[in-house]
Design a protein around this motif. Structure first.
Motif, short mmCIF file in Angstrom:
data_model
loop_
_atom_site.label_atom_id
_atom_site.label_comp_id
_atom_site.label_asym_id
_atom_site.label_seq_id
_atom_site.Cartn_x
_atom_site.Cartn_y
_atom_site.Cartn_z
N ILE A 193 0.95 -1.40 -0.08
CA ILE A 193 -0.22 0.22 0.54
C ILE A 193 0.98 1.17 -0.33
O ILE A 193 1.76 1.07 0.35
CB ILE A 193 -1.41 0.15 0.96
CG1 ILE A 193 -0.09 0.61 2.11
CG2 ILE A 193 -2.38 -1.20 1.56
CD1 ILE A 193 -1.12 0.33 3.63
N SER A 194 0.05 2.29 -0.20
CA SER A 194 1.13 3.32 -0.18
C SER A 194 -0.32 4.58 0.55
O SER A 194 -1.16 4.74 0.65
CB SER A 194 1.11 4.33 -1.80
OG SER A 194 -0.38 5.03 -1.67
N LYS A 219 -1.44 -0.82 -3.73
CA LYS A 219 -0.66 -1.43 -5.39
C LYS A 219 -0.76 -2.85 -5.82
O LYS A 219 -0.71 -2.48 -7.16
CB LYS A 219 1.15 -1.13 -5.15
CG LYS A 219 1.47 0.10 -4.20
CD LYS A 219 2.48 0.70 -4.19
CE LYS A 219 2.18 2.14 -3.64
NZ LYS A 219 4.30 2.74 -3.66
N ARG A 220 -1.00 -3.46 -5.28
CA ARG A 220 -2.23 -4.67 -5.63
C ARG A 220 -2.95 -5.11 -4.09
O ARG A 220 -2.97 -4.74 -3.10
CB ARG A 220 -0.63 -5.67 -5.85
CG ARG A 220 0.28 -6.22 -4.58
CD ARG A 220 1.39 -6.74 -5.18
NE ARG A 220 2.85 -6.58 -4.19
CZ ARG A 220 2.89 -7.26 -3.60
NH1 ARG A 220 1.94 -8.57 -3.39
NH2 ARG A 220 3.94 -7.58 -2.67
N GLU A 221 -3.29 -6.41 -4.30
CA GLU A 221 -3.98 -7.13 -3.23
C GLU A 221 -4.03 -7.39 -2.16
O GLU A 221 -2.54 -7.43 -2.27
CB GLU A 221 -4.79 -8.38 -3.93
CG GLU A 221 -6.07 -8.80 -3.15
CD GLU A 221 -6.52 -10.20 -3.93
OE1 GLU A 221 -7.97 -10.47 -3.76
OE2 GLU A 221 -5.93 -11.40 -4.14
N THR A 222 -4.14 -6.74 -1.19
CA THR A 222 -3.71 -6.51 -0.30
C THR A 222 -4.53 -6.59 1.38
O THR A 222 -5.87 -6.93 1.08
CB THR A 222 -2.75 -4.97 0.02
OG1 THR A 222 -2.38 -4.44 -0.98
CG2 THR A 222 -2.51 -4.65 1.17
N THR A 223 -3.86 -7.37 1.96
CA THR A 223 -4.63 -7.51 3.34
C THR A 223 -4.24 -6.60 4.86
O THR A 223 -3.09 -6.68 4.41
CB THR A 223 -4.75 -9.26 3.98
OG1 THR A 223 -5.02 -9.68 3.02
CG2 THR A 223 -5.57 -9.41 5.09
N LEU A 224 -4.69 -6.08 5.37
CA LEU A 224 -4.31 -5.17 6.62
C LEU A 224 -4.68 -5.50 7.91
O LEU A 224 -6.05 -5.88 7.50
CB LEU A 224 -4.88 -3.49 5.75
CG LEU A 224 -3.94 -2.60 4.79
CD1 LEU A 224 -4.68 -1.78 4.81
CD2 LEU A 224 -2.94 -2.67 4.93
N VAL A 225 -4.69 -4.82 8.78
CA VAL A 225 -4.74 -5.32 10.06
C VAL A 225 -4.70 -4.09 10.34
O VAL A 225 -3.55 -3.96 10.84
CB VAL A 225 -4.15 -6.82 10.91
CG1 VAL A 225 -5.03 -6.80 12.09
CG2 VAL A 225 -4.03 -8.01 10.20
#
Length: 244
Positions: A193-194, A219-225
């Motif tokens: 991410i940015s 920027k691409r498929e991403t998982t965030l916590v």
């Protein structure tokens, strides 16, 4: 001003097929004398190969959230549970005065976060909670996973901490969860991410103690916590892991 904690391979240690990269969330704040971020004390990014067995062992005075990102893990405990955990079934273990458990991966490998939080009080009742979500991580929508006692939430933490997650499509943007009086600590479980002019990839974290974080773009498929933490919350230091 953003504070960034980069993934550090040198903090990784191994026990046979069990590999952990241990994070001290408070290190994200320069010159912090306590390596905890308020009551958020330790985060282990763990990889368990097929056939891993972590034998029955005791935890005391830790609030422990098992965040499964991929694969599955079998949990057994002193309360008689035998449960398969996965991204569709998460677990909060409120260890309190004593709780015993065992973890294994008899079917497939697993990747997860084991999150240790300092509880508000020592020697509370030991217990375990489970969260069912048949569809796994929601796409482009934040899910509240755990929250302080008394709040409407799938899992309960005996501390002033909220935990959310999201799975972002490539080129999508999301606002970061926020509550008044709570500091944000955002972790990239996977992807990239940015935020403003800061780029973060798998294993990186970002926070801002003074103001809310801007929106994140994938920027691409991403998982965030995302963790929301009351930095001044009363917390005990008797935890077997969180108190250190």
């Amino acid at each position: 001003m953003f504070n960034v904690l980069r993934a550090e391979p040198k903090t990784t240690f191994e026990y046979g097929p069990f590999r952990i990269r241990r994070m001290r969330p408070g290190k994200i704040v320069p010159e912090n004398s306590d390596e905890a971020f308020g009551p958020l004390s330790v985060i282990d990014h763990a990889n368990l190969e097929l056939g891993t067995l972590v034998k029955m062992h005791e935890h005391t005075n830790d609030e422990i959230f098992s965040y499964m990102w991929r694969g599955s893990m079998v949990h057994e405990d002193s309360a008689g549970h035998r449960v398969s955990l996965s991204p569709k079934k998460l677990m909060m273990m409120n260890a309190g005065e004593s709780f015993w458990h065992e973890e294994s991966t008899p079917l497939v490998a697993a990747e997860m976060l084991q999150i240790f939080i300092r509880p508000r009080k020592a020697d509370l009742e030991g217990r375990v909670q489970f969260m069912e979500r048949p569809d796994g991580v929601k796409q482009n929508e934040w899910t509240l996973l755990a929250a302080p006692e008394g709040m409407e939430s799938p899992l309960e933490i005996r501390q002033a901490v909220y935990i959310y997650d999201i799975r972002m499509d490539e080129n999508s943007t999301t606002e970061i969860p926020a509550h008044a009086g709570f500091a944000q600590w955002l972790y990239v479980m996977d992807g990239e991410i940015s935020i403003a002019d800061v780029s973060l990839s798998k294993g990186d974290a970002i926070s801002d103690e003074e103001s809310a974080l801007p929106a994140a773009s994938a920027k691409r498929e991403t998982t965030l916590v995302c963790f929301l933490v009351c930095l001044g919350a009363e917390a005990i230091l008797e935890g077997a892991i969180s108190g250190k």
